[in-house]
Scaffold this motif. Structure first.
Motif, PDB file in Angstrom:
ATOM      1  N   VAL A 170       7.048  15.151   5.390  1.00  0.00           N
ATOM      2  CA  VAL A 170       6.677  16.560   5.537  1.00  0.00           C
ATOM      3  C   VAL A 170       6.034  17.123   4.270  1.00  0.00           C
ATOM      4  O   VAL A 170       5.314  18.118   4.317  1.00  0.00           O
ATOM      5  CB  VAL A 170       7.862  17.459   5.966  1.00  0.00           C
ATOM      6  N   LYS A 171       6.271  16.472   3.125  1.00  0.00           N
ATOM      7  CA  LYS A 171       5.672  16.899   1.854  1.00  0.00           C
ATOM      8  C   LYS A 171       4.556  15.941   1.418  1.00  0.00           C
ATOM      9  O   LYS A 171       4.107  15.991   0.283  1.00  0.00           O
ATOM     10  CB  LYS A 171       6.750  16.993   0.775  1.00  0.00           C
ATOM     11  N   ASN A 172       4.163  15.049   2.309  1.00  0.00           N
ATOM     12  CA  ASN A 172       3.115  14.068   2.030  1.00  0.00           C
ATOM     13  C   ASN A 172       3.467  13.166   0.845  1.00  0.00           C
ATOM     14  O   ASN A 172       2.602  12.757   0.073  1.00  0.00           O
ATOM     15  CB  ASN A 172       1.759  14.758   1.799  1.00  0.00           C
ATOM     16  N   ILE A 173       4.725  12.852   0.691  1.00  0.00           N
ATOM     17  CA  ILE A 173       5.180  11.934  -0.360  1.00  0.00           C
ATOM     18  C   ILE A 173       5.428  10.576   0.270  1.00  0.00           C
ATOM     19  O   ILE A 173       6.214  10.452   1.213  1.00  0.00           O
ATOM     20  CB  ILE A 173       6.469  12.460  -1.034  1.00  0.00           C
ATOM     21  N   GLY A 174       4.763   9.554  -0.225  1.00  0.00           N
ATOM     22  CA  GLY A 174       4.947   8.190   0.271  1.00  0.00           C
ATOM     23  C   GLY A 174       4.156   7.861   1.524  1.00  0.00           C
ATOM     24  O   GLY A 174       4.146   6.713   1.960  1.00  0.00           O
ATOM     25  N   VAL A 175       3.469   8.847   2.099  1.00  0.00           N
ATOM     26  CA  VAL A 175       2.735   8.637   3.346  1.00  0.00           C
ATOM     27  C   VAL A 175       1.544   7.703   3.126  1.00  0.00           C
ATOM     28  O   VAL A 175       1.366   6.715   3.834  1.00  0.00           O
ATOM     29  CB  VAL A 175       2.268   9.988   3.939  1.00  0.00           C
ATOM     30  N   PHE A 176       0.728   8.011   2.125  1.00  0.00           N
ATOM     31  CA  PHE A 176      -0.470   7.208   1.891  1.00  0.00           C
ATOM     32  C   PHE A 176      -0.141   5.860   1.256  1.00  0.00           C
ATOM     33  O   PHE A 176      -0.828   4.873   1.489  1.00  0.00           O
ATOM     34  CB  PHE A 176      -1.495   7.983   1.064  1.00  0.00           C
ATOM     35  N   GLU A 177       0.951   5.805   0.472  1.00  0.00           N
ATOM     36  CA  GLU A 177       1.381   4.517  -0.083  1.00  0.00           C
ATOM     37  C   GLU A 177       1.767   3.565   1.040  1.00  0.00           C
ATOM     38  O   GLU A 177       1.429   2.380   1.019  1.00  0.00           O
ATOM     39  CB  GLU A 177       2.560   4.724  -1.041  1.00  0.00           C
ATOM     40  N   THR A 178       2.458   4.102   2.048  1.00  0.00           N
ATOM     41  CA  THR A 178       2.854   3.302   3.204  1.00  0.00           C
ATOM     42  C   THR A 178       1.629   2.840   3.982  1.00  0.00           C
ATOM     43  O   THR A 178       1.511   1.654   4.335  1.00  0.00           O
ATOM     44  CB  THR A 178       3.786   4.112   4.131  1.00  0.00           C
ATOM     45  N   LEU A 179       0.710   3.755   4.251  1.00  0.00           N
ATOM     46  CA  LEU A 179      -0.502   3.413   4.990  1.00  0.00           C
ATOM     47  C   LEU A 179      -1.333   2.386   4.235  1.00  0.00           C
ATOM     48  O   LEU A 179      -1.837   1.428   4.829  1.00  0.00           O
ATOM     49  CB  LEU A 179      -1.334   4.667   5.267  1.00  0.00           C
ATOM     50  N   LYS A 180      -1.459   2.564   2.939  1.00  0.00           N
ATOM     51  CA  LYS A 180      -2.227   1.611   2.128  1.00  0.00           C
ATOM     52  C   LYS A 180      -1.599   0.221   2.191  1.00  0.00           C
ATOM     53  O   LYS A 180      -2.301  -0.785   2.331  1.00  0.00           O
ATOM     54  CB  LYS A 180      -2.280   2.098   0.678  1.00  0.00           C
ATOM     55  N   ALA A 181      -0.275   0.165   2.123  1.00  0.00           N
ATOM     56  CA  ALA A 181       0.422  -1.125   2.149  1.00  0.00           C
ATOM     57  C   ALA A 181       0.208  -1.852   3.475  1.00  0.00           C
ATOM     58  O   ALA A 181      -0.120  -3.035   3.486  1.00  0.00           O
ATOM     59  CB  ALA A 181       1.914  -0.927   1.883  1.00  0.00           C
ATOM     60  N   ILE A 182       0.395  -1.153   4.603  1.00  0.00           N
ATOM     61  CA  ILE A 182       0.221  -1.830   5.889  1.00  0.00           C
ATOM     62  C   ILE A 182      -1.241  -2.215   6.089  1.00  0.00           C
ATOM     63  O   ILE A 182      -1.542  -3.284   6.625  1.00  0.00           O
ATOM     64  CB  ILE A 182       0.762  -0.993   7.084  1.00  0.00           C
ATOM     65  N   THR A 183      -2.162  -1.383   5.620  1.00  0.00           N
ATOM     66  CA  THR A 183      -3.581  -1.703   5.741  1.00  0.00           C
ATOM     67  C   THR A 183      -3.915  -2.961   4.956  1.00  0.00           C
ATOM     68  O   THR A 183      -4.632  -3.837   5.445  1.00  0.00           O
ATOM     69  CB  THR A 183      -4.448  -0.514   5.262  1.00  0.00           C
ATOM     70  N   GLN A 184      -3.391  -3.074   3.741  1.00  0.00           N
ATOM     71  CA  GLN A 184      -3.637  -4.267   2.922  1.00  0.00           C
ATOM     72  C   GLN A 184      -3.130  -5.531   3.601  1.00  0.00           C
ATOM     73  O   GLN A 184      -3.814  -6.549   3.630  1.00  0.00           O
ATOM     74  CB  GLN A 184      -2.985  -4.115   1.548  1.00  0.00           C
ATOM     75  N   VAL A 185      -1.925  -5.456   4.156  1.00  0.00           N
ATOM     76  CA  VAL A 185      -1.333  -6.631   4.813  1.00  0.00           C
ATOM     77  C   VAL A 185      -2.148  -7.011   6.045  1.00  0.00           C
ATOM     78  O   VAL A 185      -2.452  -8.188   6.264  1.00  0.00           O
ATOM     79  CB  VAL A 185       0.141  -6.365   5.190  1.00  0.00           C
ATOM     80  N   VAL A 186      -2.527  -6.019   6.847  1.00  0.00           N
ATOM     81  CA  VAL A 186      -3.295  -6.281   8.070  1.00  0.00           C
ATOM     82  C   VAL A 186      -4.676  -6.829   7.729  1.00  0.00           C
ATOM     83  O   VAL A 186      -5.118  -7.823   8.310  1.00  0.00           O
ATOM     84  CB  VAL A 186      -3.397  -5.006   8.940  1.00  0.00           C
ATOM     85  N   VAL A 187      -5.362  -6.208   6.771  1.00  0.00           N
ATOM     86  CA  VAL A 187      -6.707  -6.647   6.404  1.00  0.00           C
ATOM     87  C   VAL A 187      -6.674  -8.059   5.821  1.00  0.00           C
ATOM     88  O   VAL A 187      -7.537  -8.889   6.130  1.00  0.00           O
ATOM     89  CB  VAL A 187      -7.375  -5.642   5.441  1.00  0.00           C
ATOM     90  N   ALA A 188      -5.670  -8.369   5.005  1.00  0.00           N
ATOM     91  CA  ALA A 188      -5.559  -9.721   4.439  1.00  0.00           C
ATOM     92  C   ALA A 188      -5.381 -10.739   5.550  1.00  0.00           C
ATOM     93  O   ALA A 188      -5.996 -11.825   5.525  1.00  0.00           O
ATOM     94  CB  ALA A 188      -4.371  -9.786   3.477  1.00  0.00           C
ATOM     95  N   ARG A 189      -4.593 -10.398   6.552  1.00  0.00           N
ATOM     96  CA  ARG A 189      -4.391 -11.323   7.673  1.00  0.00           C
ATOM     97  C   ARG A 189      -5.685 -11.487   8.478  1.00  0.00           C
ATOM     98  O   ARG A 189      -6.031 -12.597   8.886  1.00  0.00           O
ATOM     99  CB  ARG A 189      -3.272 -10.805   8.572  1.00  0.00           C
ATOM    100  N   VAL A 190      -6.398 -10.391   8.690  1.00  0.00           N
ATOM    101  CA  VAL A 190      -7.668 -10.447   9.441  1.00  0.00           C
ATOM    102  C   VAL A 190      -8.691 -11.284   8.681  1.00  0.00           C
ATOM    103  O   VAL A 190      -9.387 -12.110   9.275  1.00  0.00           O
ATOM    104  CB  VAL A 190      -8.198  -9.019   9.699  1.00  0.00           C
TER     105      VAL A 190
END
Length: 196
Positions: A170-190
């Motif tokens: 709700v305070k936008n804390i940790g939201v983009f860090e989480t998104l960046k992490a899952i994106t990195q893992v998914v993109v590396a796999r792709v």
């Protein structure tokens, strides 16, 4: 993963999964509110009278190039209420990665555990296995008066080997860090699959 070679687009699907009211929709709302308008589509939400996710929330986010393709992240949430099991399974179909959003409240520990086991069961039924499938854990609501300590929550869920991020969505804390992490893992796999 779906590739449209004609349009040179790579469509990736990331699903936010977790118990009801853990903050899945809030994560998407924060990302949507803070991303450049030229890189995102409209946020679609299907809610019931209590303003809770009925079917799913969704929007598309465009990233930079990968191997000449323009990746588009299709971000979804699933309804957390237990009686929407068939909906959760349908939304998980063809997912490239999952963010599991756990609620840090001590009173929600059982709900978190049940939802985590449900996710593992759903993935298994889709022949996707948590051992090698991209999953990132978000411990949300860290601003509560007495949140479950991160190590305890991770141990109780059985997710000590996963990338884990603390958040106050709700305070936008940790939201983009989480998104960046899952994106990195998914993109590396792709990338591994594209260049194998």
């Amino acid at each position: 993963m779906q590739i449209n070679w004609e349009r040179k687009e790579l469509n990736l699907k990331i699903v936010y999964y977790g118990p009801a009211l853990s903050g899945k929709t809030t994560n998407l709302e924060q990302v949507h509110a803070h991303v450049d308008p030229g890189r995102k589509g409209k946020l679609l939400s299907l809610k019931n009278r209590e303003d809770r996710t009925l079917y799913f929330d969704f929007f598309q986010l465009e990233l930079g190039k990968i191997g000449g393709l323009t990746p588009k992240l299709n971000l979804y949430t699933v309804p957390g209420q237990t009686y929407y099991e068939a909906t959760r399974k349908m939304v998980l179909r063809r997912a490239d990665g999952v963010v599991f959003v756990a609620d840090s409240s001590p009173t929600r520990l059982t709900d978190n555990i049940d939802s985590w086991h449900n996710l593992k069961s759903q993935l298994s039924s889709l022949q996707l296995y948590t051992d090698d499938f991209p999953i990132v854990i978000q411990l949300n609501k860290r601003d509560l008066p007495y949140p479950v300590p991160p190590e305890v929550l991770k141990r109780k869920l059985g997710v000590t080997g996963y990338r884990t991020y603390e958040a106050v969505a709700v305070k936008n804390i940790g939201v983009f860090e989480t998104l960046k992490a899952i994106t990195q893992v998914v993109v590396a796999r792709v990338q591994q699959e594209l260049y194998a």
